[in-house]
Scaffold this motif. Sequence first.
Motif, PDB file in Angstrom:
ATOM      1  N   GLU A 164       0.810  -1.225   0.000  1.00 55.59           N
ATOM      2  CA  GLU A 164       0.000   0.000   0.000  1.00 55.59           C
ATOM      3  C   GLU A 164       0.845   1.278   0.000  1.00 55.59           C
ATOM      4  O   GLU A 164       0.291   2.383  -0.051  1.00 55.59           O
ATOM      5  N   ARG A 198       0.981   3.158  -4.333  1.00 51.22           N
ATOM      6  CA  ARG A 198      -0.096   2.541  -5.112  1.00 51.22           C
ATOM      7  C   ARG A 198       0.045   2.804  -6.607  1.00 51.22           C
ATOM      8  O   ARG A 198      -0.094   1.887  -7.430  1.00 51.22           O
ATOM      9  N   ARG A 199       0.308   4.066  -6.981  1.00 49.97           N
ATOM     10  CA  ARG A 199       0.393   4.377  -8.415  1.00 49.97           C
ATOM     11  C   ARG A 199       1.618   3.712  -9.043  1.00 49.97           C
ATOM     12  O   ARG A 199       1.532   3.108 -10.114  1.00 49.97           O
TER      13      ARG A 199
END
Length: 229
Positions: free
Chosen positions: A102, A105-106
């Motif tokens: 996490e 994310r991108r």
Amino acid sequence: MAQVASHDLANRMAELARSTAAPRSVEQVLEDVTSTARELMPGADAVGVLLIGKGGDFESLAGTSELPHTLDEIQMKYREGPCVDAALGETVLRTDDFRTDERWRRYGAAAVEYGVFSGLSIKLYTAERTAGALNMFGMKPNAFNAEDETIGAVLAAHAAAALLASKEGEQLKSAMTTRDRIGQAKGIIMERYGVDDVRAFEMLKQLSQDSNTKLADIAQRVIDTRTGA
């Protein structure tokens, strides 16, 4: 298994040390480091070095393929990712699976699109104005372990030493160039105005202070007045 890996690492580091005895470019040293990382880490499918300047400019160096350069560009575009974070702050960052991590994310989603599921990034202790990281990428989840972190830390130290040595060499070369430029300007002033070298240097310093210009730049202007005549 650990003893074999340690023996391999010791042998490869000895080879790297011997190779630096001859004059070699920093690019060649970094290429040795990244190829060695790929050789000693079974899970490392691609390896590269990311350098980030204080102004945010970056260099992607010594990639074992085009993949590290592509991933570095993605990280710098999004300003997120393990390589960036390792370079700027954390000492070691390991990702077992970008699909579930996490933190980025991108970037993680983009890495998975390129078939990259694991990552290991280790900070390079470089010059004050430059941050860096040695980065390993794996095409399978859970590609790296604690032993890989140890190997990576040793190789990162070797890469950092090469970068620092290169920086010191550039600074020395720049200092010698500046010294020669000031000496040439002093000679021109001595010949033109019939003063000794002490007075010539004082004149250069005064011009530098009056115009708030670096002494080396003033010296170059003096040289230009002769070459332009």
